[in-house]
Design a protein around this motif. Structure first.
Motif, PDB file in Angstrom:
ATOM      1  N   ALA A   4     -11.268   8.708  -0.630  1.00 34.08           N
ATOM      2  CA  ALA A   4      -9.995   8.307  -0.020  1.00 34.08           C
ATOM      3  C   ALA A   4      -9.988   6.858   0.462  1.00 34.08           C
ATOM      4  O   ALA A   4      -8.928   6.280   0.684  1.00 34.08           O
ATOM      5  N   SER A   5     -11.174   6.287   0.633  1.00 31.84           N
ATOM      6  CA  SER A   5     -11.252   4.906   1.146  1.00 31.84           C
ATOM      7  C   SER A   5     -11.080   3.844   0.068  1.00 31.84           C
ATOM      8  O   SER A   5     -10.900   2.674   0.361  1.00 31.84           O
ATOM      9  N   TYR A   6     -11.174   4.247  -1.198  1.00 31.39           N
ATOM     10  CA  TYR A   6     -11.095   3.283  -2.303  1.00 31.39           C
ATOM     11  C   TYR A   6      -9.818   3.504  -3.109  1.00 31.39           C
ATOM     12  O   TYR A   6      -9.482   4.638  -3.435  1.00 31.39           O
ATOM     13  N   LEU A   7      -9.133   2.433  -3.440  1.00 34.23           N
ATOM     14  CA  LEU A   7      -7.907   2.538  -4.229  1.00 34.23           C
ATOM     15  C   LEU A   7      -8.125   1.831  -5.573  1.00 34.23           C
ATOM     16  O   LEU A   7      -7.913   0.622  -5.709  1.00 34.23           O
ATOM     17  N   LYS A   8      -8.575   2.623  -6.533  1.00 34.61           N
ATOM     18  CA  LYS A   8      -9.044   2.101  -7.812  1.00 34.61           C
ATOM     19  C   LYS A   8      -8.014   1.233  -8.547  1.00 34.61           C
ATOM     20  O   LYS A   8      -8.340   0.161  -9.046  1.00 34.61           O
ATOM     21  N   ARG A  22      -0.532   7.868   6.914  1.00 33.24           N
ATOM     22  CA  ARG A  22      -1.821   8.302   7.444  1.00 33.24           C
ATOM     23  C   ARG A  22      -2.413   7.304   8.435  1.00 33.24           C
ATOM     24  O   ARG A  22      -3.013   7.663   9.433  1.00 33.24           O
ATOM     25  N   TYR A  23      -2.252   6.002   8.140  1.00 34.44           N
ATOM     26  CA  TYR A  23      -2.947   4.979   8.939  1.00 34.44           C
ATOM     27  C   TYR A  23      -2.018   4.119   9.802  1.00 34.44           C
ATOM     28  O   TYR A  23      -2.482   3.264  10.535  1.00 34.44           O
ATOM     29  N   GLN A  24      -0.700   4.362   9.680  1.00 37.55           N
ATOM     30  CA  GLN A  24       0.303   3.782  10.585  1.00 37.55           C
ATOM     31  C   GLN A  24       0.114   2.302  10.912  1.00 37.55           C
ATOM     32  O   GLN A  24      -0.032   1.932  12.078  1.00 37.55           O
ATOM     33  N   ILE A  73       0.881  -1.165   0.000  1.00 36.50           N
ATOM     34  CA  ILE A  73       0.000   0.000   0.000  1.00 36.50           C
ATOM     35  C   ILE A  73       0.918   1.213   0.000  1.00 36.50           C
ATOM     36  O   ILE A  73       2.008   1.159   0.570  1.00 36.50           O
ATOM     37  N   ASP A  74       0.521   2.276  -0.665  1.00 39.03           N
ATOM     38  CA  ASP A  74       1.516   3.348  -0.863  1.00 39.03           C
ATOM     39  C   ASP A  74       1.826   4.131   0.419  1.00 39.03           C
ATOM     40  O   ASP A  74       1.112   4.052   1.419  1.00 39.03           O
ATOM     41  N   ASP A  75       2.927   4.847   0.373  1.00 41.26           N
ATOM     42  CA  ASP A  75       3.470   5.496   1.572  1.00 41.26           C
ATOM     43  C   ASP A  75       2.534   6.526   2.196  1.00 41.26           C
ATOM     44  O   ASP A  75       2.513   6.709   3.399  1.00 41.26           O
ATOM     45  N   ASP A 110      -8.893  -0.949   3.890  1.00 44.93           N
ATOM     46  CA  ASP A 110      -8.452  -1.763   5.033  1.00 44.93           C
ATOM     47  C   ASP A 110      -9.130  -3.133   5.068  1.00 44.93           C
ATOM     48  O   ASP A 110      -8.885  -3.932   5.965  1.00 44.93           O
ATOM     49  N   HIS A 111      -9.994  -3.407   4.081  1.00 45.33           N
ATOM     50  CA  HIS A 111     -10.678  -4.697   4.003  1.00 45.33           C
ATOM     51  C   HIS A 111     -10.257  -5.526   2.800  1.00 45.33           C
ATOM     52  O   HIS A 111     -10.497  -6.726   2.779  1.00 45.33           O
ATOM     53  N   CYS A 112      -9.634  -4.888   1.795  1.00 44.35           N
ATOM     54  CA  CYS A 112      -9.428  -5.643   0.550  1.00 44.35           C
ATOM     55  C   CYS A 112      -8.045  -5.549  -0.081  1.00 44.35           C
ATOM     56  O   CYS A 112      -7.718  -6.374  -0.934  1.00 44.35           O
ATOM     57  N   ILE A 113      -7.228  -4.579   0.305  1.00 43.88           N
ATOM     58  CA  ILE A 113      -5.962  -4.410  -0.433  1.00 43.88           C
ATOM     59  C   ILE A 113      -4.970  -5.532  -0.121  1.00 43.88           C
ATOM     60  O   ILE A 113      -4.059  -5.807  -0.901  1.00 43.88           O
TER      61      ILE A 113
END
Length: 280
Positions: free
Chosen positions: A150-154, A74-76, A67-69, A108-111
């Motif tokens: 912001a919650s979805y990473l297309k 942001r989510y540590q 997941i990108d930096d 936070d559920h799928c990546i």
């Protein structure tokens, strides 16, 4: 062969306490999940593995390590647990997974379903698995509103569909008699909860309808939810049914508690016995 369930811990991450507890004042929620000086609280990313006949179904995947930096900052994410380590603990590898079931497509559920292909591009972590989503949820993830964007990473999601391993539960049967899917629309479009029938018990994987045992209280609704009053209605119905039918709730984001039973009090339905999945 009896169905078996395994907790798959994939580590912890941090989210703003105010966002997670919604309209509940900090004076109240800080006793439940003490925040750091940035107002961030720690949360689990707890997935569930279901072994049934020749199927190995993983419900949700956490955010994974690819997941990108910006997101890492942001989510540590922290902790020792990973998908691979937790699977190995139960004698499985990512190649053994036949099905990945994504309750919804927030990162936070799928990546965790993806990993680095060695050239910095996403590829499937579970190459032999069919990946199940809801068509309505998929469409909203690819064309998100500004509030949820912001919650979805297309680009990660497209790697799943381009693999040819994506199926939609509205269009194709999951084919597992022991799982009942319930759709809810308060948190996001068409999130899927799973009710799992094991022996004489029902275990309900709550996803983000009830992210922790603290969120059993009706007013405790996340600020992330797109339709909070719908969440309130869905939660009320869900808890009533779960209490009446003696369901065991399994929490995806509770850093301390895996599962609980419910009781009715003069204040409404509350948690009763707190337990681990392997104690059921």
């Amino acid at each position: 062969l009896l169905m078996k369930l395994y907790t798959i811990d994939t580590g912890f991450f941090k989210l703003d306490g105010g966002a997670m507890f919604g309209v509940v004042p900090k004076t109240m929620w800080q006793k439940l999940n003490p925040p750091d000086e940035q107002n961030m609280c720690s949360w689990a990313m707890r997935c569930l593995l279901l072994e049934d006949n020749n199927r190995l179904l993983l419900i949700d995947t956490g955010m994974g390590d690819f997941i990108d930096d910006t997101y890492k900052k942001r989510y540590q994410p922290f902790g020792e647990d990973t998908l691979e380590k937790s699977l190995a603990k139960h004698g499985f590898t990512p190649n053994d997974i036949t099905d990945v079931f994504l309750t919804h497509l927030h990162f936070d559920h799928c990546i965790g379903a993806l990993k680095d292909d060695g050239k910095g591009k996403p590829t499937l972590r579970f190459p032999n698995a069919i990946h199940w989503s809801s068509y309505t949820q998929w469409e909203s993830a690819l064309h998100p509103n500004a509030r949820e964007k912001a919650s979805y990473l297309k680009e990660y999601l497209l790697a799943i569909s381009e693999s040819g391993k994506l199926r939609f539960v509205e269009k194709e049967d999951l084919g597992m008699d022991n799982i009942e899917i319930e759709y809810v629309f308060g948190h996001t479009e068409s999130m899927m909860l799973c009710h799992i029938y094991k022996d004489q018990q029902t275990i309900s994987y709550c996803a983000d309808l009830i992210p922790s045992h603290h969120h059993i209280r009706l007013p405790y609704i996340m600020a992330y939810d797109i339709r909070p009053l719908e969440t309130l209605r869905e939660k009320t119905i869900f808890l009533e049914k779960a209490y009446e039918n003696k369901h065991i709730l399994l929490f995806e984001h509770d850093k301390d508690v895996e599962c609980c039973t419910l009781k009715r009090t003069e204040k409404g339905i509350e948690f009763d016995k707190l337990m681990r999945l392997d104690e059921i």
